[in-house]
Design a protein around this motif. Sequence first.
Motif, PDB file in Angstrom:
ATOM      1  N   GLU A 217       0.820  -1.214   0.000  1.00 25.00           N
ATOM      2  CA  GLU A 217       0.000   0.000   0.000  1.00 25.00           C
ATOM      3  C   GLU A 217       0.854   1.265   0.000  1.00 25.00           C
ATOM      4  N   TYR A 218       2.157   1.116  -0.232  1.00 28.58           N
ATOM      5  CA  TYR A 218       3.051   2.264  -0.184  1.00 28.58           C
ATOM      6  C   TYR A 218       2.783   3.232  -1.331  1.00 28.58           C
ATOM      7  N   GLU A 219       2.650   4.504  -0.983  1.00 31.62           N
ATOM      8  CA  GLU A 219       2.443   5.563  -1.975  1.00 31.62           C
ATOM      9  C   GLU A 219       2.954   6.880  -1.404  1.00 31.62           C
ATOM     10  N   PRO A 220       4.051   7.432  -1.957  1.00 35.11           N
ATOM     11  CA  PRO A 220       4.572   8.707  -1.443  1.00 35.11           C
ATOM     12  C   PRO A 220       3.541   9.825  -1.565  1.00 35.11           C
ATOM     13  N   GLY A 221       3.702  10.828  -0.701  1.00 35.51           N
ATOM     14  CA  GLY A 221       2.833  11.992  -0.758  1.00 35.51           C
ATOM     15  C   GLY A 221       1.703  11.970   0.254  1.00 35.51           C
ATOM     16  N   ARG A 222       1.654  10.938   1.072  1.00 32.00           N
ATOM     17  CA  ARG A 222       0.611  10.838   2.094  1.00 32.00           C
ATOM     18  C   ARG A 222       1.121   9.983   3.249  1.00 32.00           C
ATOM     19  N   GLY A 223       0.323   9.924   4.327  1.00 34.05           N
ATOM     20  CA  GLY A 223       0.637   9.014   5.412  1.00 34.05           C
ATOM     21  C   GLY A 223       0.456   7.576   4.969  1.00 34.05           C
ATOM     22  N   GLN A 224       1.193   6.666   5.584  1.00 38.73           N
ATOM     23  CA  GLN A 224       1.178   5.264   5.164  1.00 38.73           C
ATOM     24  C   GLN A 224       0.462   4.385   6.193  1.00 38.73           C
TER      25      GLN A 224
END
Length: 276
Positions: A217-224
């Motif tokens: 579910e990793y996606e830069p630009g937001r909390g993880q």
Amino acid sequence: MELIRKGKVREVYADGDDVILVASDRVSVYDVVLPTPVPDKGAILTQISLWWFRQFADLVPNHVINEDVPEEWKGRAVRCKRLEIVPVECIVRGYLAGGGLESYRESGSVSGVAFPPGLVEADRLPQPVFTPSTKADEGHDEYISIEEIAKDLGEETTNRLRDLSLTIYERGAEIARERGVLIADTKFEFGTDADGVLTLADEVLTPDSSRFWKASEYEPGRGQWSYDKQFVRDWSSTLTDWDRTYPGPEIPADVVAETRARYIEIYEQLTGETWV
């Protein structure tokens, strides 16, 4: 046995030439211990640490002697060698999050290390970075440059702390990645034994000392999505009537249950063993 130190989560007892490190079920956020425990948390932290110590045994000595402890502490305590603890939090960051993100947004750097411009929350850094801090018994830790550490500890010890921290993190991150987990950042503690040997101490790569993210579910630009106490931090940050000072608020039952479930999940994800 004599209680020689009580931290936010752990107690240290003297037992002859050894010490016994006991992990409680307490939870702290923003350096405040909250009044509600998370069941099994201390045991999970202890067992994860023991598992990681075995993974790193060829890289660095550690303080663990065995699990021969009083029955009341079985599963959540370890018998350890006495060490002279190095007064530095050895933080390694592979991704931009937490206090590192805040420092980067303010100055473009962390602990005197300049990061590339234009990074966003949760970005993976070009390479893992050593960003140490002070180790405060009370109040907040403060970031400190490697040059400042060297003034107190000398260049040789300082470089050894940095190199060991990076090496341990890199191996840990590789092991975790193979199991679907990203280690965003972590902190290590070291001490010297009676012979002056630098030794890995305290806890290592636990959900209290590290940020663990679900790789799928990793996606830069937001909390993880986190397997760690970030879930409690996120809940506490929604409170409008708490100023992050003592006393902390009670944790709702659903937050306790979800936090416990995430701690168990990361234990099982990393070790491949079922928590019972």
